[in-house]
Design a protein around this motif. Structure first.
Motif, PDB file in Angstrom:
ATOM      1  N   LEU A  28      24.460   4.631 -24.291  1.00 25.12           N
ATOM      2  CA  LEU A  28      23.139   4.566 -23.786  1.00 25.12           C
ATOM      3  C   LEU A  28      22.371   3.442 -23.388  1.00 25.12           C
ATOM      4  O   LEU A  28      21.338   3.047 -22.704  1.00 25.12           O
ATOM      5  CB  LEU A  28      22.505   5.061 -24.359  1.00 25.12           C
ATOM      6  N   SER A  29      22.090   2.874 -24.433  1.00 24.48           N
ATOM      7  CA  SER A  29      21.703   1.278 -24.983  1.00 24.48           C
ATOM      8  C   SER A  29      22.277   0.656 -24.405  1.00 24.48           C
ATOM      9  O   SER A  29      21.462  -0.121 -23.475  1.00 24.48           O
ATOM     10  CB  SER A  29      21.550   1.337 -26.857  1.00 24.48           C
ATOM     11  N   TYR A  49      23.755   0.598 -21.121  1.00 23.37           N
ATOM     12  CA  TYR A  49      23.613   0.524 -20.076  1.00 23.37           C
ATOM     13  C   TYR A  49      21.973   0.388 -20.070  1.00 23.37           C
ATOM     14  O   TYR A  49      22.052   0.294 -18.696  1.00 23.37           O
ATOM     15  CB  TYR A  49      23.570   2.327 -20.017  1.00 23.37           C
TER      16      TYR A  49
END
Length: 166
Positions: free
Chosen positions: A12-13, A15
């Motif tokens: 997630l980070s 992205y």
């Protein structure tokens, strides 16, 4: 961190970091290398005029003829095929038996005109059903009846289904 594991947080980070980097690079390039004056928007618009009724009618006539040529022939052919399926073969014995019923009804005394008309309409309906049952379409309906019977349909509904495919 609750339901999120370390691998999910890292993905997630990465992205989010990619999105932020793309926006930042686009902003910097817009202010430096890709800086240019705003382009002038020139559009030459045609003059708008009301069409004449004659041109509208000619266009509608042409489009109507095109439609009739393309679709009309198919519709006519399918209508003829359905008519043949639902009309032939005609059994003369069925027609004779219903004519005998009509003759018997005409000689029956004690019936009002309304009652005679109702009885004639009933005879006409039964004759139409008998003729339909013995037609090619009726035979086709009886053929597919075992397939559609679990749905609660009879052979008459089968004829309707076959006709709807056309």
């Amino acid at each position: 961190m609750g339901p999120l594991n370390l691998g999910g947080l890292v993905l997630l980070s990465l992205y989010l970091l990619g999105i932020i980097a793309a926006v930042a690079v686009a902003f910097v390039l817009k202010k430096t290398l890709l800086k240019s004056p705003k382009p002038v928007l020139l559009l030459e618009m045609p003059t708008y005029k009301l069409p004449s009724p004659r041109s509208i009618l000619l266009l509608l006539w042409d489009r109507g003829l095109i439609f009739l040529r393309r679709v009309g022939t198919v519709i006519l052919a399918l209508t003829v095929v359905l008519w043949v399926l639902l009309t032939f073969p005609q059994d003369a014995s069925i027609q004779q038996s219903f004519e005998a019923e009509r003759a018997e009804l005409a000689t029956t005394a004690g019936l009002t005109e309304e009652e005679k008309e109702e009885a004639l309409a009933s005879i006409d309906g039964h004759e139409a059903e008998a003729l339909l049952k013995n037609s090619f379409g009726g035979k086709l309906g009886h053929l597919i009846e075992p397939v559609i019977e679990p749905l609660g349909f009879d052979w008459k509904m089968g004829i309707g289904i076959v006709a709807s495919f056309a």
